[in-house]
Write a protein that holds these residues in place. Structure first.
Motif, short mmCIF file in Angstrom:
data_model
loop_
_atom_site.label_atom_id
_atom_site.label_comp_id
_atom_site.label_asym_id
_atom_site.label_seq_id
_atom_site.Cartn_x
_atom_site.Cartn_y
_atom_site.Cartn_z
N LYS A 144 0.83 -1.21 0.00
CA LYS A 144 0.00 0.00 0.00
C LYS A 144 0.86 1.25 0.00
CE LYS A 144 -4.44 -1.40 1.95
NZ LYS A 144 -5.43 -1.15 3.02
N LEU A 145 1.89 1.27 0.83
CA LEU A 145 2.73 2.46 0.91
C LEU A 145 3.39 2.74 -0.43
CD1 LEU A 145 4.04 4.76 2.42
CD2 LEU A 145 5.73 3.15 3.35
N CYS A 146 3.94 1.72 -1.06
CA CYS A 146 4.58 1.90 -2.37
C CYS A 146 3.57 2.33 -3.42
CB CYS A 146 5.26 0.60 -2.80
SG CYS A 146 6.67 0.12 -1.77
N THR A 147 2.36 1.79 -3.33
CA THR A 147 1.31 2.14 -4.29
C THR A 147 0.86 3.58 -4.11
OG1 THR A 147 0.56 -0.16 -4.32
CG2 THR A 147 -0.95 1.49 -5.20
N PHE A 148 0.72 4.01 -2.87
CA PHE A 148 0.33 5.40 -2.60
C PHE A 148 1.35 6.38 -3.18
CE2 PHE A 148 -2.22 4.16 1.43
CZ PHE A 148 -3.30 3.83 0.64
N LYS A 149 2.62 5.99 -3.19
CA LYS A 149 3.65 6.88 -3.74
C LYS A 149 3.49 7.03 -5.25
CE LYS A 149 7.00 6.15 -0.05
NZ LYS A 149 8.35 5.68 0.37
N THR A 150 2.83 6.04 -5.86
CA THR A 150 2.53 6.12 -7.29
C THR A 150 1.23 6.87 -7.53
OG1 THR A 150 3.67 4.03 -7.73
CG2 THR A 150 2.07 4.76 -9.37
N LEU A 151 0.22 6.59 -6.70
CA LEU A 151 -1.11 7.17 -6.90
C LEU A 151 -1.21 8.63 -6.46
CD1 LEU A 151 -3.35 4.23 -5.62
CD2 LEU A 151 -2.67 4.73 -7.96
N MET A 152 -0.47 8.99 -5.42
CA MET A 152 -0.58 10.34 -4.87
C MET A 152 0.80 10.98 -4.70
SD MET A 152 -3.67 9.96 -2.09
CE MET A 152 -2.90 8.68 -1.11
N PRO A 153 1.56 11.13 -5.78
CA PRO A 153 2.93 11.65 -5.67
C PRO A 153 3.00 13.05 -5.09
CG PRO A 153 2.17 11.69 -7.96
CD PRO A 153 1.16 10.90 -7.19
N GLU A 154 1.90 13.82 -5.18
CA GLU A 154 1.91 15.19 -4.68
C GLU A 154 2.13 15.25 -3.17
OE1 GLU A 154 -2.43 13.86 -4.93
OE2 GLU A 154 -0.58 13.64 -6.10
N PHE A 155 1.82 14.17 -2.45
CA PHE A 155 2.04 14.14 -1.01
C PHE A 155 3.49 13.82 -0.66
CE2 PHE A 155 -2.54 13.66 -1.00
CZ PHE A 155 -2.93 14.34 0.14
N PHE A 156 4.25 13.33 -1.63
CA PHE A 156 5.61 12.87 -1.35
C PHE A 156 6.69 13.73 -1.98
CE2 PHE A 156 2.70 9.32 -1.12
CZ PHE A 156 3.07 8.68 0.04
N ASN A 157 6.31 14.64 -2.86
CA ASN A 157 7.31 15.48 -3.52
C ASN A 157 8.14 16.24 -2.49
OD1 ASN A 157 6.42 14.73 -6.05
ND2 ASN A 157 4.98 16.43 -6.23
N VAL A 158 9.45 16.11 -2.59
CA VAL A 158 10.36 16.74 -1.63
C VAL A 158 10.94 18.01 -2.22
CG1 VAL A 158 12.48 16.48 -0.32
CG2 VAL A 158 10.95 14.53 -0.59
N SER A 159 10.81 19.08 -1.49
CA SER A 159 11.39 20.35 -1.91
C SER A 159 12.63 20.63 -1.08
CB SER A 159 10.37 21.48 -1.72
OG SER A 159 11.00 22.74 -1.89
#
Length: 314
Positions: free
Chosen positions: A79-94
């Motif tokens: 699930k965690l790996c899938t969420f990084k694909t489905l919702m990348p906007e939550f993981f984008n690092v600035s």
């Protein structure tokens, strides 16, 4: 792991590792290594995983979030790996996350307390000092929470979390009208279903007559089990039933640094070059959905919050 490694921000009880493992029936010699071996072997066989070289310490913490159950740990990591694909906007690092968060410092004071409770729970406090938040500010804070969750999967070792939400200084009704329920539900899902944050209790501080409106909103985005763990406090004094007063921030009558200073310390930690590099590396742990069996995707993810149905799965 033989012991919990020392961490810049987190302190542990002397027996935390032993007691957490004991609660999950992982204390017998060789039991946890056997479970990690099974999980690691499974990871390497998943054709849709983009990253397969997770450390054993990381896999152990995934196992802990899954209550020591290997099959649940597999589902959790998937699930965690899938969420990084489905919702990348939550993981984008600035690289400018510190600069982005600085305007929020005066509006939101948040941080995990360094000390654990005697029962081996970690305490998170989030205090809003103003309801004048824009949509972009909310989402920036959600990404900050995602980074904290990623930090915990390489540093934390606890039985779960006590969450304190201090709304005592804001206009509840004005705040509720500015919250996007879908985004709030998505970040809660990421924290609980993806990162496996085991939330023991949610403590809302407010004496407002409109607090029921807030509680209703929270119950709509929380799972039924989590909704039953919401506790309302008119003042911070009654929190001592759940969290020892001495370990609280000084502005809550405890001996820890003030919450704003704790907020600044956490922001400094996760905006360090070392952690940003780690975050970027872990963001590679996404999925290639064209390599996954479509029936498995439908079984686990259709119906989850967000526009997941829009994803093309071959």
């Amino acid at each position: 792991m033989e012991s919990v490694r020392k961490d810049t921000m987190l302190k542990f009880n002397p027996d935390s590792l032993e007691e957490v493992r004991k609660e999950l029936n992982l204390e017998k010699p060789g039991r946890i290594d056997e479970a990690i071996d099974i999980l690691d072997s499974w990871v390497k066989k998943q054709p849709h995983f983009m990253k397969k070289d997770f450390s054993r310490d990381y896999l152990e913490r995934i196992l802990i979030t899954a209550k020591g159950l290997v099959e649940r740990a597999k589902e959790r990591l998937d699930k965690l790996c899938t969420f990084k694909t489905l919702m990348p906007e939550f993981f984008n690092v600035s690289d400018d996350i510190k600069k982005e968060m600085e305007p929020l410092q005066e509006l939101i004071h948040a941080g995990h307390l360094p000390q654990m409770t005697p029962e081996h729970y970690r305490v998170f406090i989030c205090k809003l000092t103003s309801e004048n938040l824009e949509a972009a500010s909310f989402f920036c804070f959600y990404r900050y929470m995602t980074m904290l969750c990623e930090y915990f999967l390489q540093a934390e070792y606890c039985k779960g979390f006590q969450i304190i939400l201090d709304y005592s200084q804001i206009n509840i009704l004005s705040f509720v009208t500015k919250v996007n329920p879908m985004e709030l539900r998505q970040i809660i899902t990421l924290m609980t279903e993806g990162y496996g944050c085991r939330i023991k209790g949610v403590h809302v501080i407010s004496s407002s007559k409109m607090v029921d409106t807030l509680i209703t909103m929270l119950k709509q985005v929380f799972s039924a089990k989590l909704a039953d763990r919401i506790h309302l406090h008119k003042t911070p004094e009654t929190l001592s039933e759940y969290v020892p007063k001495d370990m609280m921030p000084s502005d809550y009558g405890g001996k820890e640094m003030a919450l704003l200073d704790l907020n600044k310390a956490w922001l400094k930690e996760i905006s360090s070059k070392e952690f940003l590099a780690y975050m970027n590396e872990m963001n590679k742990a996404s999925t290639n959905e064209s390599c996954r069996q479509s029936d498995k995707f439908n079984e686990h993810y259709i119906g989850m919050p967000g526009s997941f149905r829009a994803l093309s799965v071959d």
